[in-house]
Design an enzyme around this catalytic site. Structure first.
Site, PDB file in Angstrom:
ATOM      1  N   CYS A   1       1.779   3.652  -0.910  1.00 39.69           N
ATOM      2  CA  CYS A   1       1.879   5.196  -1.242  1.00 39.69           C
ATOM      3  C   CYS A   1       3.164   5.816  -0.925  1.00 39.69           C
ATOM      4  CB  CYS A   1       0.609   5.663  -0.006  1.00 39.69           C
ATOM      5  SG  CYS A   1       0.884   5.346   1.536  1.00 39.69           S
TER       6      CYS A   1
ATOM      7  N   ARG B   1       2.583  12.735  -8.669  1.00 45.13           N
ATOM      8  CA  ARG B   1       3.830  12.042  -8.005  1.00 45.13           C
ATOM      9  C   ARG B   1       4.055  10.811  -8.275  1.00 45.13           C
ATOM     10  NH1 ARG B   1       2.984  12.093  -1.706  1.00 45.13           N
ATOM     11  NH2 ARG B   1       5.163  11.250  -1.739  1.00 45.13           N
TER      12      ARG B   1
END
Length: 278
Positions: free
Chosen positions: A234, A178
């Protein structure tokens, strides 16, 4: 004292009057799964706190997928959960500490230092034969009083400046794929904030979902200096929290959370996006 406790530590103190146990189990994409798991069995005396209903605010144009809750509303919810000024709070989940760390961070943000995350999680507690129950405790509202500590937060403008100047150091807590922009299963844009370094939060844990030792965490964060300023993010500000905890355990003292995280960053069309390795 460490920010984490073992399941045997909690077992030994299970019925001490100042202990408040918080079940924070939650599954992304299955918003009722955590509550259902709690009702099917939990640690005795535990109250349930839901990531989205209790520990997050409403989603708006900016702020990310799990915005911080309104401070006064959170304080009222913590009071109803029986968390008082002198409570020792132990949070647990079954997601490696990700959700429990969110409560840990929120309480510290409100100035409450006596909060810990139980390592390994509920499944390990039950597998050890420790007591579980389906009974929900009768909770007496408490006298909790918190005051937000803005020095623990970084807003999007602080992150823009860090991205451009290289200081403070930006840490991306998501999986490497990611971070690199190779896949993005949740948010509408892939990649990372330019200049951010990738320290996947789960790499601060061992195979039993216990945090690494202080020395192992220092080795894990090699290349960072304990005194330097760090901003952690995040996808939505949740799994950044266990990384904040890990950095704290490793001796870092100047760590801020970008609460909106990647989902907030990409809500501004002018913000640049990087892919690949830094």
């Amino acid at each position: 004292m460490s920010q984490r406790v073992s399941k045997t530590w909690l077992l030994a103190r299970l019925y001490e009057a100042d202990i408040v146990i918080a079940d924070c189990r939650f599954q992304l994409g299955k918003p009722d799964a955590g509550r259902e798991a709690y009702e099917a069995g939990h640690i005795p005396r535990a109250v349930y706190l839901d990531l989205e209903r209790d520990l997050s605010g409403p989603i708006e144009a900016h702020g990310g997928r799990h915005p911080l809750p309104d401070a006064q509303q959170l304080i009222e919810r913590l009071r109803r959960a029986g968390i008082g000024r002198d409570s020792r709070v132990v949070a647990y989940d079954d997601q490696g500490g990700a959700m429990a760390s969110r409560l840990w961070w929120l309480l510290r943000y409100l100035g409450h230092e006596q909060v810990y995350v139980m390592e390994e999680g509920y499944s390990a507690w039950a597998a050890a034969g420790f007591p579980v129950t389906t009974e929900q405790p009768v909770v007496i509202p408490s006298d909790f009083a918190g005051q937000p500590r803005p020095e623990l937060l970084a807003d999007v403008e602080a992150v823009r400046q860090a991205s451009q100047s290289g200081a403070p150091t930006l840490i991306d807590s998501r999986e490497p794929r990611r971070y690199a922009g190779l896949e993005e299963p949740i948010d509408r844009k892939a990649g990372h904030i330019p200049g951010a370094r990738n320290f996947f939060w789960k790499q601060a844990l061992d195979e039993q979902n216990r945090w690494l030792s202080e020395e192992e965490l220092q080795a894990h964060f090699a290349g960072l200096e304990p005194e330097q300023e760090i901003i952690v993010y995040c996808g939505s500000g949740v799994t950044a929290c266990p990384n904040v905890l890990a950095l704290t355990e490793a001796g870092f003292r100047n760590v801020r959370l970008y609460a909106g995280s990647w989902s907030d960053w990409i809500s501004y069309s002018e913000n640049p996006i990087a892919t690949g390795e830094e």
